[in-house]
Design an enzyme around this catalytic site. Sequence first.
Site, PDB file in Angstrom:
ATOM      1  N   HIS A  31       0.839  -1.185   0.000  1.00 52.94           N
ATOM      2  CA  HIS A  31       0.000   0.000   0.000  1.00 52.94           C
ATOM      3  C   HIS A  31       0.878   1.240   0.000  1.00 52.94           C
ATOM      4  O   HIS A  31       2.100   1.166   0.198  1.00 52.94           O
ATOM      5  CB  HIS A  31      -0.943   0.011   1.204  1.00 52.94           C
ATOM      6  CG  HIS A  31      -2.191  -0.789   0.994  1.00 52.94           C
ATOM      7  ND1 HIS A  31      -3.108  -0.492   0.011  1.00 52.94           N
ATOM      8  CD2 HIS A  31      -2.664  -1.898   1.629  1.00 52.94           C
ATOM      9  CE1 HIS A  31      -4.104  -1.370   0.053  1.00 52.94           C
ATOM     10  NE2 HIS A  31      -3.863  -2.240   1.016  1.00 52.94           N
TER      11      HIS A  31
ATOM     12  N   ASP B 216       0.072   7.025  -3.849  1.00 50.20           N
ATOM     13  CA  ASP B 216      -0.991   6.671  -4.786  1.00 50.20           C
ATOM     14  C   ASP B 216      -1.274   7.770  -5.803  1.00 50.20           C
ATOM     15  O   ASP B 216      -1.368   7.513  -7.004  1.00 50.20           O
ATOM     16  CB  ASP B 216      -2.285   6.358  -4.020  1.00 50.20           C
ATOM     17  CG  ASP B 216      -2.199   5.043  -3.263  1.00 50.20           C
ATOM     18  OD1 ASP B 216      -1.252   4.277  -3.492  1.00 50.20           O
ATOM     19  OD2 ASP B 216      -3.084   4.787  -2.420  1.00 50.20           O
TER      20      ASP B 216
END
Length: 338
Positions: free
Chosen positions: A86, A116
């Site tokens: 992540h 991200d």
Amino acid sequence: MLTGGSHDLLNRGRPSVALNLKDAEAVATVLDLVEQADVLVEGMRPGVAERLGFGPEECHARNPRLVYGRMTGWGQDGPWSQAAGHDMNYIAITGTLHGLGQVKERPQFPTNLVGDFGGGSTYLVIGILAAVFEAKASGQGQVVDAAIVDGTANLNAMTSAFLAGGGFKEERAANLLDGGAPYYDIYETADGEHMSVGALEPQFYDLFVELLGIKDTAPDRWDLAQTDALRELIASTFKQRTRDEWCAVFDGTDACVAPVLRMSEAQHHPHIKGREIFVEHEGIVQPQPAPRFSRTKATLSHPPAAGAGVHTREALTAWGVKDVDGLIERGAAVQITP
């Protein structure tokens, strides 16, 4: 916690089509669509698209000009390419997370903005646009391997430059732009709110200390022995008034001072309102598309779909796919009713 549906603003402006990619007929539909597409984007682990039958080789056989965008955390190769991860993990191994935050004891991660969105999707878009532009000239598409670790390291190139220059300390709140300098930091006000101070250049700093009211008492900012004293003076002064009172003092000046606003407050700030950065669309307050274009202005069209497959029938029909109802009946495509 909202993770999808009609509130997911990341999906605004595009139809939602659901295909069962384990069905050969659905994969054939994807390849048919590829023939008329400029770009295909996939975000699965390396090798999955190939196993399903629509990897770069199959797609380029149908459309040599196709730009094939691949979004992953670790990249298409490397020892960790098949591992889960992540945002926090990706920015951690690039050296970026270590320096984030003003708490010396531990790093602070800025939700998933750096990895991200910053190192990931932003670099994917940049790569796709560059590849599409090149394909217009060469007539050949290519694969864009957009890994969050790559983009994050690139996004943090300035720190690499500072480190190479020899004057950078690998600790938090110890450098010019991380809170180490008292004139580039966050300060609490009398009502428990905060003001951001970015008075780096001499002319901006001079105006800052003048408007703050410490021009005659502030120690020399270049005297490193006085850094703590200067920080304490700035902090104690900001504590004497509320955030709104300080906003009135610094509003529109070159002192490089701005209030730290909550998301719910930001839409009401005069500058944000003046540029209409946030608008209400389909009952949701949301940011306008960015950047802005002088001739081909962006607009908000489709609201986020209420679920995957809301527009399957109408979109596939509009794209020229044959026997859409048959695909849905046979389970190769999925149409849902919101």
